[in-house]
Motif scaffolding. Structure first.
Motif, PDB file in Angstrom:
ATOM      1  N   VAL A 126      45.797  72.291 -15.016  1.00  0.00           N
ATOM      2  CA  VAL A 126      45.686  73.509 -15.822  1.00  0.00           C
ATOM      3  C   VAL A 126      46.927  74.381 -15.717  1.00  0.00           C
ATOM      4  CG1 VAL A 126      43.168  73.601 -15.840  1.00  0.00           C
ATOM      5  CG2 VAL A 126      44.429  74.707 -13.979  1.00  0.00           C
ATOM      6  N   ALA A 127      47.746  74.180 -14.660  1.00  0.00           N
ATOM      7  CA  ALA A 127      48.934  75.014 -14.495  1.00  0.00           C
ATOM      8  C   ALA A 127      49.919  74.339 -13.553  1.00  0.00           C
ATOM      9  CB  ALA A 127      48.549  76.380 -13.942  1.00  0.00           C
ATOM     10  N   MET A 128      51.178  74.763 -13.690  1.00  0.00           N
ATOM     11  CA  MET A 128      52.234  74.329 -12.778  1.00  0.00           C
ATOM     12  C   MET A 128      52.964  75.579 -12.326  1.00  0.00           C
ATOM     13  SD  MET A 128      52.274  71.006 -12.440  1.00  0.00           S
ATOM     14  CE  MET A 128      53.887  70.620 -11.818  1.00  0.00           C
ATOM     15  N   LEU A 129      53.193  75.683 -11.057  1.00  0.00           N
ATOM     16  CA  LEU A 129      53.962  76.795 -10.531  1.00  0.00           C
ATOM     17  C   LEU A 129      55.335  76.246 -10.170  1.00  0.00           C
ATOM     18  CD1 LEU A 129      53.787  79.786  -9.789  1.00  0.00           C
ATOM     19  CD2 LEU A 129      53.223  79.082  -7.474  1.00  0.00           C
ATOM     20  N   VAL A 130      56.358  76.783 -10.833  1.00  0.00           N
ATOM     21  CA  VAL A 130      57.732  76.337 -10.586  1.00  0.00           C
ATOM     22  C   VAL A 130      58.563  77.525 -10.149  1.00  0.00           C
ATOM     23  CG1 VAL A 130      57.605  74.446 -12.263  1.00  0.00           C
ATOM     24  CG2 VAL A 130      58.450  76.669 -12.988  1.00  0.00           C
ATOM     25  N   ASN A 131      59.697  77.230  -9.520  1.00  0.00           N
ATOM     26  CA  ASN A 131      60.535  78.341  -9.089  1.00  0.00           C
ATOM     27  C   ASN A 131      61.248  78.951 -10.290  1.00  0.00           C
ATOM     28  OD1 ASN A 131      63.088  77.052  -9.558  1.00  0.00           O
ATOM     29  ND2 ASN A 131      62.798  75.912  -7.648  1.00  0.00           N
ATOM     30  N   ASN A 170      43.586  72.537  -6.010  1.00  0.00           N
ATOM     31  CA  ASN A 170      42.554  72.952  -6.946  1.00  0.00           C
ATOM     32  C   ASN A 170      42.614  74.472  -7.018  1.00  0.00           C
ATOM     33  OD1 ASN A 170      40.793  74.166  -5.000  1.00  0.00           O
ATOM     34  ND2 ASN A 170      39.916  72.166  -4.518  1.00  0.00           N
ATOM     35  N   ILE A 171      41.954  75.059  -7.975  1.00  0.00           N
ATOM     36  CA  ILE A 171      42.078  76.502  -8.195  1.00  0.00           C
ATOM     37  C   ILE A 171      41.649  77.295  -6.963  1.00  0.00           C
ATOM     38  CG2 ILE A 171      41.155  78.454  -9.523  1.00  0.00           C
ATOM     39  CD1 ILE A 171      41.265  76.733 -12.002  1.00  0.00           C
ATOM     40  N   ALA A 172      40.575  76.889  -6.330  1.00  0.00           N
ATOM     41  CA  ALA A 172      40.094  77.624  -5.153  1.00  0.00           C
ATOM     42  C   ALA A 172      41.134  77.597  -4.036  1.00  0.00           C
ATOM     43  CB  ALA A 172      38.771  77.038  -4.674  1.00  0.00           C
ATOM     44  N   GLN A 173      41.725  76.442  -3.789  1.00  0.00           N
ATOM     45  CA  GLN A 173      42.756  76.345  -2.751  1.00  0.00           C
ATOM     46  C   GLN A 173      43.961  77.215  -3.107  1.00  0.00           C
ATOM     47  OE1 GLN A 173      43.426  72.143  -3.049  1.00  0.00           O
ATOM     48  NE2 GLN A 173      42.415  71.718  -1.087  1.00  0.00           N
ATOM     49  N   ALA A 174      44.370  77.158  -4.379  1.00  0.00           N
ATOM     50  CA  ALA A 174      45.535  77.926  -4.801  1.00  0.00           C
ATOM     51  C   ALA A 174      45.295  79.424  -4.623  1.00  0.00           C
ATOM     52  CB  ALA A 174      45.871  77.612  -6.263  1.00  0.00           C
ATOM     53  N   GLU A 234      59.469  72.275  -4.791  1.00  0.00           N
ATOM     54  CA  GLU A 234      59.075  71.392  -5.886  1.00  0.00           C
ATOM     55  C   GLU A 234      57.926  72.044  -6.658  1.00  0.00           C
ATOM     56  OE1 GLU A 234      57.445  67.660  -4.564  1.00  0.00           O
ATOM     57  OE2 GLU A 234      56.150  68.619  -3.113  1.00  0.00           O
ATOM     58  N   PRO A 235      57.753  71.682  -7.917  1.00  0.00           N
ATOM     59  CA  PRO A 235      56.650  72.260  -8.698  1.00  0.00           C
ATOM     60  C   PRO A 235      55.296  71.978  -8.041  1.00  0.00           C
ATOM     61  CG  PRO A 235      58.178  71.118 -10.136  1.00  0.00           C
ATOM     62  CD  PRO A 235      58.573  70.783  -8.720  1.00  0.00           C
ATOM     63  N   GLN A 236      54.392  72.952  -8.146  1.00  0.00           N
ATOM     64  CA  GLN A 236      53.064  72.835  -7.561  1.00  0.00           C
ATOM     65  C   GLN A 236      52.028  72.762  -8.688  1.00  0.00           C
ATOM     66  OE1 GLN A 236      52.641  72.767  -3.963  1.00  0.00           O
ATOM     67  NE2 GLN A 236      54.813  72.390  -4.359  1.00  0.00           N
ATOM     68  N   ALA A 237      51.286  71.660  -8.736  1.00  0.00           N
ATOM     69  CA  ALA A 237      50.278  71.456  -9.777  1.00  0.00           C
ATOM     70  C   ALA A 237      48.965  72.090  -9.344  1.00  0.00           C
ATOM     71  CB  ALA A 237      50.081  69.965 -10.023  1.00  0.00           C
ATOM     72  N   ILE A 238      48.317  72.762 -10.296  1.00  0.00           N
ATOM     73  CA  ILE A 238      47.011  73.376 -10.029  1.00  0.00           C
ATOM     74  C   ILE A 238      46.005  72.742 -10.976  1.00  0.00           C
ATOM     75  CG2 ILE A 238      45.697  75.536  -9.984  1.00  0.00           C
ATOM     76  CD1 ILE A 238      48.398  76.951  -9.422  1.00  0.00           C
ATOM     77  N   TYR A 239      44.918  72.249 -10.400  1.00  0.00           N
ATOM     78  CA  TYR A 239      43.904  71.505 -11.147  1.00  0.00           C
ATOM     79  C   TYR A 239      42.584  72.258 -11.187  1.00  0.00           C
ATOM     80  CZ  TYR A 239      46.874  67.380 -11.058  1.00  0.00           C
ATOM     81  OH  TYR A 239      47.904  66.497 -11.260  1.00  0.00           O
TER      82      TYR A 239
END
Length: 106
Positions: free
Chosen positions: A33-38, A4-8, A22-27
């Motif tokens: 709401v976002a994906m963090l990829v390399n 979740n956004i707070a954790q991220a 691996e891609p990291q999903a942010i909720y």
């Protein structure tokens, strides 16, 4: 993994580190709401997106038309299709319907 956004925010370094694997999903409120990829995956995505835009069928036909014009060809000479030789089922149906509507009632 998903965050979740707070954790991220709190564990941003960990999110970035894991994105190399691996891609990291942010909720936000259980909605992505976002994906963090390399960076490598992002570059591959940009190349794919660019190729998709360039190779549309419409663009390919436009290029072909331009090449034909440059070669001095304004169009292609196509043989006549011989449509008069083939029966048209739709026209036959309309004619039969018209005949049946004209016939006097019994």
């Amino acid at each position: 993994m998903s965050w979740n956004i707070a954790q991220a925010k709190q564990q941003f370094s960990e999110v970035v580190r894991l994105s190399a694997q691996e891609p990291q999903a942010i909720y936000n409120r259980e909605k992505p709401v976002a994906m963090l990829v390399n960076a490598t995956e992002f570059e591959q995505f940009k190349q794919w997106r660019s190729a998709q835009r360039e190779s549309s069928l419409t663009a390919q036909f436009d290029d072909l038309r331009a090449a034909l014009r440059e070669a001095g060809l304004q169009g292609l000479d196509l043989p006549a299709r011989g449509a008069a030789e083939r029966p048209n089922a739709f026209l036959q149906m309309l004619e039969e319907e018209a005949v049946s509507n004209i016939a006097p009632p019994r």
